[in-house]
Motif scaffolding. Structure first.
Motif, PDB file in Angstrom:
ATOM      1  N   GLY A 178       0.798  -1.217   0.000  1.00  0.00           N
ATOM      2  CA  GLY A 178       0.000   0.000   0.000  1.00  0.00           C
ATOM      3  C   GLY A 178       0.827   1.261   0.000  1.00  0.00           C
ATOM      4  N   ARG A 179       0.186   2.347   0.425  1.00  0.00           N
ATOM      5  CA  ARG A 179       0.824   3.663   0.386  1.00  0.00           C
ATOM      6  C   ARG A 179       1.966   3.809   1.381  1.00  0.00           C
ATOM      7  N   TYR A 180       2.004   2.949   2.415  1.00  0.00           N
ATOM      8  CA  TYR A 180       3.077   3.041   3.401  1.00  0.00           C
ATOM      9  C   TYR A 180       4.436   2.771   2.760  1.00  0.00           C
ATOM     10  N   ARG A 181       4.448   2.005   1.667  1.00  0.00           N
ATOM     11  CA  ARG A 181       5.709   1.756   0.956  1.00  0.00           C
ATOM     12  C   ARG A 181       6.299   3.063   0.434  1.00  0.00           C
ATOM     13  N   PHE A 182       5.437   3.955  -0.068  1.00  0.00           N
ATOM     14  CA  PHE A 182       5.919   5.224  -0.599  1.00  0.00           C
ATOM     15  C   PHE A 182       6.411   6.137   0.529  1.00  0.00           C
ATOM     16  N   TYR A 183       5.723   6.094   1.684  1.00  0.00           N
ATOM     17  CA  TYR A 183       6.156   6.926   2.804  1.00  0.00           C
ATOM     18  C   TYR A 183       7.539   6.493   3.300  1.00  0.00           C
ATOM     19  N   ILE A 184       7.767   5.182   3.354  1.00  0.00           N
ATOM     20  CA  ILE A 184       9.064   4.684   3.812  1.00  0.00           C
ATOM     21  C   ILE A 184      10.155   5.048   2.816  1.00  0.00           C
ATOM     22  N   LEU A 215      20.793  22.104  -6.198  1.00  0.00           N
ATOM     23  CA  LEU A 215      20.852  21.692  -4.796  1.00  0.00           C
ATOM     24  C   LEU A 215      19.760  22.368  -3.971  1.00  0.00           C
ATOM     25  N   ILE A 216      19.563  23.662  -4.219  1.00  0.00           N
ATOM     26  CA  ILE A 216      18.510  24.382  -3.491  1.00  0.00           C
ATOM     27  C   ILE A 216      17.140  23.813  -3.844  1.00  0.00           C
ATOM     28  N   ALA A 217      16.952  23.517  -5.133  1.00  0.00           N
ATOM     29  CA  ALA A 217      15.690  22.899  -5.547  1.00  0.00           C
ATOM     30  C   ALA A 217      15.516  21.529  -4.902  1.00  0.00           C
ATOM     31  N   GLY A 218      16.643  20.821  -4.698  1.00  0.00           N
ATOM     32  CA  GLY A 218      16.561  19.531  -4.019  1.00  0.00           C
ATOM     33  C   GLY A 218      16.111  19.681  -2.581  1.00  0.00           C
ATOM     34  N   ILE A 219      16.580  20.743  -1.898  1.00  0.00           N
ATOM     35  CA  ILE A 219      16.129  20.994  -0.532  1.00  0.00           C
ATOM     36  C   ILE A 219      14.653  21.359  -0.510  1.00  0.00           C
ATOM     37  N   VAL A 220      14.225  22.166  -1.482  1.00  0.00           N
ATOM     38  CA  VAL A 220      12.805  22.510  -1.591  1.00  0.00           C
ATOM     39  C   VAL A 220      11.967  21.252  -1.837  1.00  0.00           C
ATOM     40  N   THR A 221      12.533  20.327  -2.613  1.00  0.00           N
ATOM     41  CA  THR A 221      11.825  19.084  -2.903  1.00  0.00           C
ATOM     42  C   THR A 221      11.531  18.292  -1.637  1.00  0.00           C
ATOM     43  N   LEU A 222      12.460  18.325  -0.668  1.00  0.00           N
ATOM     44  CA  LEU A 222      12.258  17.583   0.574  1.00  0.00           C
ATOM     45  C   LEU A 222      11.054  18.097   1.350  1.00  0.00           C
ATOM     46  N   TYR A 223      10.720  19.376   1.177  1.00  0.00           N
ATOM     47  CA  TYR A 223       9.603  19.965   1.906  1.00  0.00           C
ATOM     48  C   TYR A 223       8.311  19.934   1.090  1.00  0.00           C
ATOM     49  N   TYR A 277       7.445  14.951  -5.880  1.00  0.00           N
ATOM     50  CA  TYR A 277       7.505  13.546  -6.257  1.00  0.00           C
ATOM     51  C   TYR A 277       8.119  12.774  -5.107  1.00  0.00           C
ATOM     52  N   HIS A 278       7.742  11.496  -5.025  1.00  0.00           N
ATOM     53  CA  HIS A 278       8.198  10.610  -3.967  1.00  0.00           C
ATOM     54  C   HIS A 278       8.872   9.400  -4.601  1.00  0.00           C
ATOM     55  N   MET A 279       9.589   8.664  -3.803  1.00  0.00           N
ATOM     56  CA  MET A 279      10.129   7.394  -4.281  1.00  0.00           C
ATOM     57  C   MET A 279       8.969   6.477  -4.656  1.00  0.00           C
ATOM     58  N   GLY A 280       9.021   5.914  -5.871  1.00  0.00           N
ATOM     59  CA  GLY A 280       7.952   5.041  -6.331  1.00  0.00           C
ATOM     60  C   GLY A 280       6.909   5.733  -7.173  1.00  0.00           C
ATOM     61  N   LEU A 289       5.988  19.421 -14.533  1.00  0.00           N
ATOM     62  CA  LEU A 289       6.199  18.086 -13.999  1.00  0.00           C
ATOM     63  C   LEU A 289       4.845  17.426 -13.791  1.00  0.00           C
ATOM     64  N   PHE A 290       4.672  16.238 -14.369  1.00  0.00           N
ATOM     65  CA  PHE A 290       3.416  15.500 -14.264  1.00  0.00           C
ATOM     66  C   PHE A 290       3.638  14.285 -13.360  1.00  0.00           C
ATOM     67  N   ASN A 291       2.837  14.183 -12.318  1.00  0.00           N
ATOM     68  CA  ASN A 291       2.937  13.073 -11.374  1.00  0.00           C
ATOM     69  C   ASN A 291       1.670  12.237 -11.482  1.00  0.00           C
ATOM     70  N   ALA A 292       1.819  10.982 -11.918  1.00  0.00           N
ATOM     71  CA  ALA A 292       0.657  10.151 -12.203  1.00  0.00           C
ATOM     72  C   ALA A 292      -0.025   9.616 -10.956  1.00  0.00           C
ATOM     73  N   ASN A 293       0.717   9.410  -9.868  1.00  0.00           N
ATOM     74  CA  ASN A 293       0.095   8.840  -8.666  1.00  0.00           C
ATOM     75  C   ASN A 293       0.392   9.612  -7.394  1.00  0.00           C
ATOM     76  N   ASP A 294       1.364  10.514  -7.377  1.00  0.00           N
ATOM     77  CA  ASP A 294       1.613  11.446  -6.283  1.00  0.00           C
ATOM     78  C   ASP A 294       1.667  10.757  -4.923  1.00  0.00           C
ATOM     79  N   GLY A 295       2.555   9.784  -4.791  1.00  0.00           N
ATOM     80  CA  GLY A 295       2.762   9.118  -3.512  1.00  0.00           C
ATOM     81  C   GLY A 295       1.670   8.159  -3.103  1.00  0.00           C
ATOM     82  N   ASP A 296       0.795   7.821  -4.023  1.00  0.00           N
ATOM     83  CA  ASP A 296      -0.330   6.943  -3.713  1.00  0.00           C
ATOM     84  C   ASP A 296      -0.257   5.713  -4.605  1.00  0.00           C
ATOM     85  N   ARG A 297      -0.971   4.654  -4.231  1.00  0.00           N
ATOM     86  CA  ARG A 297      -0.991   3.439  -5.043  1.00  0.00           C
ATOM     87  C   ARG A 297      -1.963   3.555  -6.217  1.00  0.00           C
TER      88      ARG A 297
END
Length: 263
Positions: A42-48, A101-109, A113-116, A158-166
């Motif tokens: 489920g979605r917990y995989r993306f959170y991890i 690098l700055i954009a990468g820090i912004v990405t963390l907040y 996009y998420h892993m997966g 940037l197009f995200n098809a599932n946005d951290g969801d299954r």
């Protein structure tokens, strides 16, 4: 005022030890956390998976602080002088790199996009496999690794098809000759969607109809159980949908070259 300490052999060993331990910690986190995530459904995989860049950033910052404290006297004045000089030098030499690098820090907040996640950036579509400080790496359906700098966040779409969801919606297109029973076709395509072994039954199955000058466009929309099943899912729906329509005598449309085919 001496900014730089006189480095003794013990201090050099401590700096080297910090670099080695930091490197092993980063490699260990990048391997251990995805392994744990694969065991979670489920979605917990993306959170991890999303914690990987957070752990990496924390390790880098901690290691950098430990090293700096061994090299310079950590007074306020020394830190200001060192950071000011480093900022001016790097600002001119590595402007684009620092922007990423700055954009990468912004990405963390902001977490665009998420892993997966399955994202599209400048025509490249694939699954996010790693989020580094400078760039995000995605793997396309053709098993090609594409590295996209985070800097694209500033001036690109940037197009995200599932946005951290299954839940990832797939669309399958069918084009039929105008002379047919549209209600019957919708019923047939819905039956094809509901009978797929890859279908996520909790989500709706829809058919969108659009009349074109050369025929009727049907778009079957449904959700696979897992985003990684999307290509097997669309293949299954395409093959069985085409077969079901042909068995019922439906005639497929042929679009004129001048009009093209709209999806």
């Amino acid at each position: 005022m001496d900014v730089i300490k006189f480095l003794e052999q013990a201090a050099l060993i401590q700096v080297a030890f910090t670099l080695v331990v930091g490197w092993f910690c980063i490699v260990g986190a990048q391997r251990l956390i995805p392994t744990i995530a694969e065991k979670v459904s489920g979605r917990y995989r993306f959170y991890i998976l999303a914690t990987v860049p957070v752990f990496r950033l924390a390790i880098i910052l901690l290691a950098a602080w430990l090293i700096i404290s061994r090299i310079i006297d950590p007074t306020f004045e020394n830190l200001i002088a060192l950071l000011g000089a480093a900022g001016i030098a790097l600002g001119f030499a590595l402007k684009d790199y620092i922007s990423s690098l700055i954009a990468g820090i912004v990405t963390l907040y902001e977490m665009p996009y998420h892993m997966g996640d399955w994202i599209t950036v400048e025509g490249a579509y694939g699954e996010v496999r790693s989020i580094d400080m400078r760039a995000v790496s995605i793997v396309t359906p053709d098993d090609t690794m594409v590295v996209v700098p985070h800097q694209k966040l500033w001036n690109g779409l940037l197009f995200n098809a599932n946005d951290g969801d299954r839940n990832l919606q797939c669309g399958i297109d069918f084009y039929l000759h105008p002379r047919h029973d549209a209600v019957k076709v919708i019923s047939v395509l819905k039956d094809v969607g509901f009978s797929s072994p890859f279908l996520q039954v909790q989500r709706p199955v829809m058919v969108v109809v659009r009349e074109m000058p050369w025929g009727t466009h049907y778009r079957l929309k449904a959700y696979p159980v897992d985003p990684r099943d999307q290509f097997a899912f669309t293949t299954d729906l395409t093959v069985r949908g085409k077969g079901a329509l042909m068995r019922r005598g439906m005639e497929f449309a042929v679009a004129p070259m001048a009009c093209g085919v709209e999806s």
